[in-house]
Enzyme design. Structure first.
Site, PDB file in Angstrom:
ATOM      1  N   HIS A  78       0.819  -1.205   0.000  1.00  0.00           N
ATOM      2  CA  HIS A  78       0.000   0.000   0.000  1.00  0.00           C
ATOM      3  C   HIS A  78       0.861   1.266   0.000  1.00  0.00           C
ATOM      4  O   HIS A  78       2.010   1.256   0.445  1.00  0.00           O
ATOM      5  CB  HIS A  78      -0.917   0.013   1.210  1.00  0.00           C
ATOM      6  N   GLU A  80       0.640   3.956   1.825  1.00  0.00           N
ATOM      7  CA  GLU A  80       1.042   4.352   3.175  1.00  0.00           C
ATOM      8  C   GLU A  80       2.225   3.523   3.656  1.00  0.00           C
ATOM      9  O   GLU A  80       3.166   4.042   4.272  1.00  0.00           O
ATOM     10  CB  GLU A  80      -0.111   4.171   4.178  1.00  0.00           C
ATOM     11  N   CYS A 114      -6.526   1.254   5.515  1.00  0.00           N
ATOM     12  CA  CYS A 114      -7.040  -0.046   5.959  1.00  0.00           C
ATOM     13  C   CYS A 114      -6.536  -0.304   7.381  1.00  0.00           C
ATOM     14  O   CYS A 114      -5.718   0.452   7.914  1.00  0.00           O
ATOM     15  CB  CYS A 114      -6.582  -1.152   4.999  1.00  0.00           C
ATOM     16  N   CYS A 117      -2.666  -0.649   7.583  1.00  0.00           N
ATOM     17  CA  CYS A 117      -1.999   0.650   7.410  1.00  0.00           C
ATOM     18  C   CYS A 117      -2.234   1.545   8.618  1.00  0.00           C
ATOM     19  O   CYS A 117      -1.326   2.265   9.051  1.00  0.00           O
ATOM     20  CB  CYS A 117      -2.455   1.326   6.125  1.00  0.00           C
TER      21      CYS A 117
END
Length: 144
Positions: A78, A80, A114, A117
Site C-alpha cells: 500500500h 502508506e 485499511c 496501514c
C-alpha cells in the site's frame, strides 16, 4: 488562489498516485512534518517483482473481490506502507500523512487507511491522517 497546506499536500499525493502499478486503484501517500515532505509512496508490487499493470493480471479483480477483503491475494504494497518504509523513523514522529486515491475510471477512491496501514501509521507515531473521501472531500483524523 493559493491552496491551503492540506490541499497542497493532497495535490502532491494525487501526483504520487500516478506512479501506482495497481490495475484496480491508484493511491499516493505523502508524509509531511513541519510543512516539509519526509517521504512519499504509491501502491504497487514490491521491488524486484513484476507489476500488475505490466502483466495485466489482477487476481482480486478477476474474482470480483470487494475493497478491503482478501489482501493475501494481492501482490501490492500500500501507498502508506511504502511511504513509511522509506521514511526516517525520527521524522515521522508527530508528522501528518496525506492520502489520495483513484478508481480505474479516475473517480475518487476512499483514502481512509485499511486496518493494517492504520496500525503502521500509529506505530510510526504519525499524529494525523488527511485523506480524500469517495466524493473528493477532505477528511482529517487526529491519531495522537
Amino acid at each position: 488562489m493559493r491552496p491551503d497546506w492540506d490541499n497542497y499536500f493532497l495535490e502532491i499525493a494525487k501526483v504520487v498516485s500516478s506512479r501506482a502499478t495497481c490495475l484496480r486503484r491508484k493511491y499516493g501517500a505523502v508524509i509531511v512534518k513541519d510543512r516539509v515532505i519526509v517521504s512519499t509512496g504509491y501502491n504497487g508490487s514490491p521491488r524486484g517483482m513484476v507489476n500488475c499493470i505490466d502483466t495485466q493480471k489482477c487476481t482480486r479483480k478477476e474474482l470480483n473481490i470487494p475493497s478491503g477483503e482478501r489482501y493475501e491475494l494481492c501482490e501490492a504494497v500500500h501507498a502508506e506502507q511504502n511511504a513509511i518504509i522509506n521514511a526516517p523513523p525520527d521524522r515521522m514522529k508527530e508528522a501528518t500523512i496525506y492520502i489520495a486515491g483513484f478508481e480505474e475510471d479516475r473517480s475518487f477512491a476512499n483514502g481512509k487507511p485499511c486496518k493494517l496501514c492504520d496500525r503502521m501509521i500509529r506505530n510510526a507515531q504519525i499524529a494525523e491522517v488527511v485523506y480524500l473521501n469517495n466524493d473528493g472531500t477532505l477528511q482529517k483524523v487526529k491519531i495522537f
